[in-house]
Design a protein around this motif. Structure first.
Motif, PDB file in Angstrom:
ATOM      1  N   LEU A  58       0.807  -1.227   0.000  1.00 52.54           N
ATOM      2  CA  LEU A  58       0.000   0.000   0.000  1.00 52.54           C
ATOM      3  C   LEU A  58       0.841   1.279   0.000  1.00 52.54           C
ATOM      4  O   LEU A  58       0.283   2.373  -0.162  1.00 52.54           O
ATOM      5  CB  LEU A  58      -0.949  -0.002   1.198  1.00 52.54           C
ATOM      6  CG  LEU A  58      -2.100  -1.001   1.111  1.00 52.54           C
ATOM      7  CD1 LEU A  58      -2.894  -1.017   2.406  1.00 52.54           C
ATOM      8  CD2 LEU A  58      -2.998  -0.686  -0.071  1.00 52.54           C
ATOM      9  N   LEU A  59       2.140   1.175   0.169  1.00 51.55           N
ATOM     10  CA  LEU A  59       2.985   2.375   0.176  1.00 51.55           C
ATOM     11  C   LEU A  59       2.894   3.166  -1.128  1.00 51.55           C
ATOM     12  O   LEU A  59       2.835   4.407  -1.088  1.00 51.55           O
ATOM     13  CB  LEU A  59       4.434   2.014   0.503  1.00 51.55           C
ATOM     14  CG  LEU A  59       4.687   1.566   1.940  1.00 51.55           C
ATOM     15  CD1 LEU A  59       6.157   1.257   2.155  1.00 51.55           C
ATOM     16  CD2 LEU A  59       4.191   2.582   2.941  1.00 51.55           C
ATOM     17  N   PRO A  60       2.854   2.534  -2.318  1.00 44.31           N
ATOM     18  CA  PRO A  60       2.684   3.326  -3.543  1.00 44.31           C
ATOM     19  C   PRO A  60       1.348   4.075  -3.577  1.00 44.31           C
ATOM     20  O   PRO A  60       1.267   5.180  -4.125  1.00 44.31           O
ATOM     21  CB  PRO A  60       2.762   2.283  -4.661  1.00 44.31           C
ATOM     22  CG  PRO A  60       3.508   1.143  -4.081  1.00 44.31           C
ATOM     23  CD  PRO A  60       3.164   1.131  -2.624  1.00 44.31           C
ATOM     24  N   VAL A  61       0.312   3.510  -2.988  1.00 44.07           N
ATOM     25  CA  VAL A  61      -0.981   4.203  -2.915  1.00 44.07           C
ATOM     26  C   VAL A  61      -0.842   5.444  -2.033  1.00 44.07           C
ATOM     27  O   VAL A  61      -1.315   6.535  -2.391  1.00 44.07           O
ATOM     28  CB  VAL A  61      -2.079   3.258  -2.372  1.00 44.07           C
ATOM     29  CG1 VAL A  61      -3.390   4.001  -2.179  1.00 44.07           C
ATOM     30  CG2 VAL A  61      -2.240   2.055  -3.271  1.00 44.07           C
ATOM     31  N   LEU A  62      -0.176   5.284  -0.891  1.00 44.89           N
ATOM     32  CA  LEU A  62       0.043   6.412   0.002  1.00 44.89           C
ATOM     33  C   LEU A  62       0.876   7.492  -0.690  1.00 44.89           C
ATOM     34  O   LEU A  62       0.577   8.684  -0.570  1.00 44.89           O
ATOM     35  CB  LEU A  62       0.725   5.930   1.284  1.00 44.89           C
ATOM     36  CG  LEU A  62       0.881   6.929   2.410  1.00 44.89           C
ATOM     37  CD1 LEU A  62      -0.467   7.488   2.845  1.00 44.89           C
ATOM     38  CD2 LEU A  62       1.584   6.277   3.590  1.00 44.89           C
ATOM     39  N   ASP A  63       1.902   7.091  -1.443  1.00 43.92           N
ATOM     40  CA  ASP A  63       2.716   8.050  -2.201  1.00 43.92           C
ATOM     41  C   ASP A  63       1.867   8.790  -3.231  1.00 43.92           C
ATOM     42  O   ASP A  63       2.000  10.008  -3.400  1.00 43.92           O
ATOM     43  CB  ASP A  63       3.877   7.341  -2.910  1.00 43.92           C
ATOM     44  CG  ASP A  63       4.926   6.822  -1.943  1.00 43.92           C
ATOM     45  OD1 ASP A  63       4.994   7.318  -0.799  1.00 43.92           O
ATOM     46  OD2 ASP A  63       5.673   5.908  -2.339  1.00 43.92           O
ATOM     47  N   ALA A  64       0.988   8.074  -3.923  1.00 45.17           N
ATOM     48  CA  ALA A  64       0.132   8.702  -4.933  1.00 45.17           C
ATOM     49  C   ALA A  64      -0.822   9.706  -4.283  1.00 45.17           C
ATOM     50  O   ALA A  64      -1.038  10.801  -4.818  1.00 45.17           O
ATOM     51  CB  ALA A  64      -0.655   7.634  -5.697  1.00 45.17           C
ATOM     52  N   VAL A  65      -1.373   9.367  -3.129  1.00 43.03           N
ATOM     53  CA  VAL A  65      -2.260  10.289  -2.429  1.00 43.03           C
ATOM     54  C   VAL A  65      -1.475  11.522  -1.981  1.00 43.03           C
ATOM     55  O   VAL A  65      -1.951  12.661  -2.101  1.00 43.03           O
ATOM     56  CB  VAL A  65      -2.959   9.591  -1.236  1.00 43.03           C
ATOM     57  CG1 VAL A  65      -3.661  10.589  -0.333  1.00 43.03           C
ATOM     58  CG2 VAL A  65      -3.932   8.546  -1.744  1.00 43.03           C
ATOM     59  N   ASP A  66      -0.252  11.323  -1.477  1.00 43.79           N
ATOM     60  CA  ASP A  66       0.577  12.458  -1.062  1.00 43.79           C
ATOM     61  C   ASP A  66       0.885  13.379  -2.241  1.00 43.79           C
ATOM     62  O   ASP A  66       0.813  14.603  -2.112  1.00 43.79           O
ATOM     63  CB  ASP A  66       1.891  11.972  -0.446  1.00 43.79           C
ATOM     64  CG  ASP A  66       1.709  11.412   0.952  1.00 43.79           C
ATOM     65  OD1 ASP A  66       0.647  11.662   1.570  1.00 43.79           O
ATOM     66  OD2 ASP A  66       2.637  10.732   1.443  1.00 43.79           O
ATOM     67  N   ARG A  67       1.235  12.797  -3.395  1.00 41.91           N
ATOM     68  CA  ARG A  67       1.522  13.616  -4.584  1.00 41.91           C
ATOM     69  C   ARG A  67       0.276  14.382  -5.023  1.00 41.91           C
ATOM     70  O   ARG A  67       0.350  15.561  -5.380  1.00 41.91           O
ATOM     71  CB  ARG A  67       2.032  12.741  -5.725  1.00 41.91           C
ATOM     72  CG  ARG A  67       3.478  12.330  -5.593  1.00 41.91           C
ATOM     73  CD  ARG A  67       4.007  11.696  -6.869  1.00 41.91           C
ATOM     74  NE  ARG A  67       3.211  10.579  -7.338  1.00 41.91           N
ATOM     75  CZ  ARG A  67       3.368   9.311  -6.954  1.00 41.91           C
ATOM     76  NH1 ARG A  67       4.307   9.000  -6.093  1.00 41.91           N
ATOM     77  NH2 ARG A  67       2.594   8.359  -7.435  1.00 41.91           N
ATOM     78  N   THR A  68      -0.864  13.721  -4.977  1.00 44.41           N
ATOM     79  CA  THR A  68      -2.112  14.375  -5.365  1.00 44.41           C
ATOM     80  C   THR A  68      -2.429  15.531  -4.418  1.00 44.41           C
ATOM     81  O   THR A  68      -2.812  16.615  -4.858  1.00 44.41           O
ATOM     82  CB  THR A  68      -3.271  13.356  -5.385  1.00 44.41           C
ATOM     83  OG1 THR A  68      -2.939  12.294  -6.272  1.00 44.41           O
ATOM     84  CG2 THR A  68      -4.563  14.004  -5.824  1.00 44.41           C
ATOM     85  N   CYS A  69      -2.259  15.308  -3.125  1.00 40.74           N
ATOM     86  CA  CYS A  69      -2.526  16.364  -2.144  1.00 40.74           C
ATOM     87  C   CYS A  69      -1.578  17.548  -2.339  1.00 40.74           C
ATOM     88  O   CYS A  69      -1.960  18.704  -2.109  1.00 40.74           O
ATOM     89  CB  CYS A  69      -2.396  15.825  -0.718  1.00 40.74           C
ATOM     90  SG  CYS A  69      -3.722  14.711  -0.239  1.00 40.74           S
ATOM     91  N   ALA A  70      -0.347  17.280  -2.776  1.00 37.20           N
ATOM     92  CA  ALA A  70       0.628  18.346  -2.967  1.00 37.20           C
ATOM     93  C   ALA A  70       0.366  19.155  -4.234  1.00 37.20           C
ATOM     94  O   ALA A  70       0.733  20.330  -4.306  1.00 37.20           O
ATOM     95  CB  ALA A  70       2.036  17.756  -3.010  1.00 37.20           C
TER      96      ALA A  70
END
Length: 188
Positions: A58-70
């Motif tokens: 799930l770490l890539p999902v968390l990274d994608a959410v972080d990039r989207t939020c940024a």
């Protein structure tokens, strides 16, 4: 003669038989207790490995959410997704790490860029490019960081470090690469 009664009623012999049977029973009970403890420990280890594998996936999902939020405006839906994902992963024991200003530790950080500072006495993480994650003491992913510190030691012309000879590992082409099906896929 009664059935089930010993023929020899010598008290010494009966005492030895009783002591042997008692020792056998104690040994079997100790083996059973050790077995139960080992099974409990193995079950706990399997659960920890399963949780670690799920979190790692799930770490890539968390990274994608972080990039989207940024990069996107924070909408109510995006905020809910981010908060829920972080809360659920945190409830499973996921811990983020990597702070600007902390000392560089190669066991927990991958230095992608090194800025030289002649007055620095140790390497310090100056920018966190991607946070690291751990589950308890288990490292799931090291943090990608930029570091600032003294220049690395110079190499002599023969290619050896000052501290001693350079260790050379196998070439990448000599190492097997496994395909998803588990077959050896050597690339040359």
């Amino acid at each position: 003669m009664e059935e089930g009664r010993p023929q020899n009623t010598d008290p010494g012999r009966l005492r030895r038989l009783l002591d042997e049977r008692t020792a056998d029973l104690q040994r079997v009970q100790a083996e059973y207790d050790n077995y139960r403890k080992r099974v409990r420990r193995d079950r706990t280890a399997v659960c920890e490995i399963a949780v670690a594998n799920v979190l790692r996936a799930l770490l890539p999902v968390l990274d994608a959410v972080d990039r989207t939020c940024a990069h996107e405006p924070m909408t109510t839906g995006l905020k809910d997704i981010n908060d829920t994902l972080r809360a659920q992963l945190g409830s499973l024991g996921l811990e983020a790490f990597g702070e600007e200003g902390e000392p560089f530790d190669p066991a927990y950080h991958d230095a992608l860029t090194h800025h030289v500072s002649p007055d620095a006495d140790q390497l310090v993480c100056t920018k966190i490019l991607r946070p690291g994650f751990r589950l308890g003491s288990l490292l799931l992913r090291p943090a990608d960081v930029e570091v600032t510190g003294a220049a690395p030691p110079a190499r002599n012309p023969l290619g050896h470090d000052r501290a001693g000879p350079r260790r050379v590992g196998p070439r990448d082409s000599d190492c097997p690469r496994l395909t998803p099906a588990g077959r050896d896929d050597r690339r040359g």
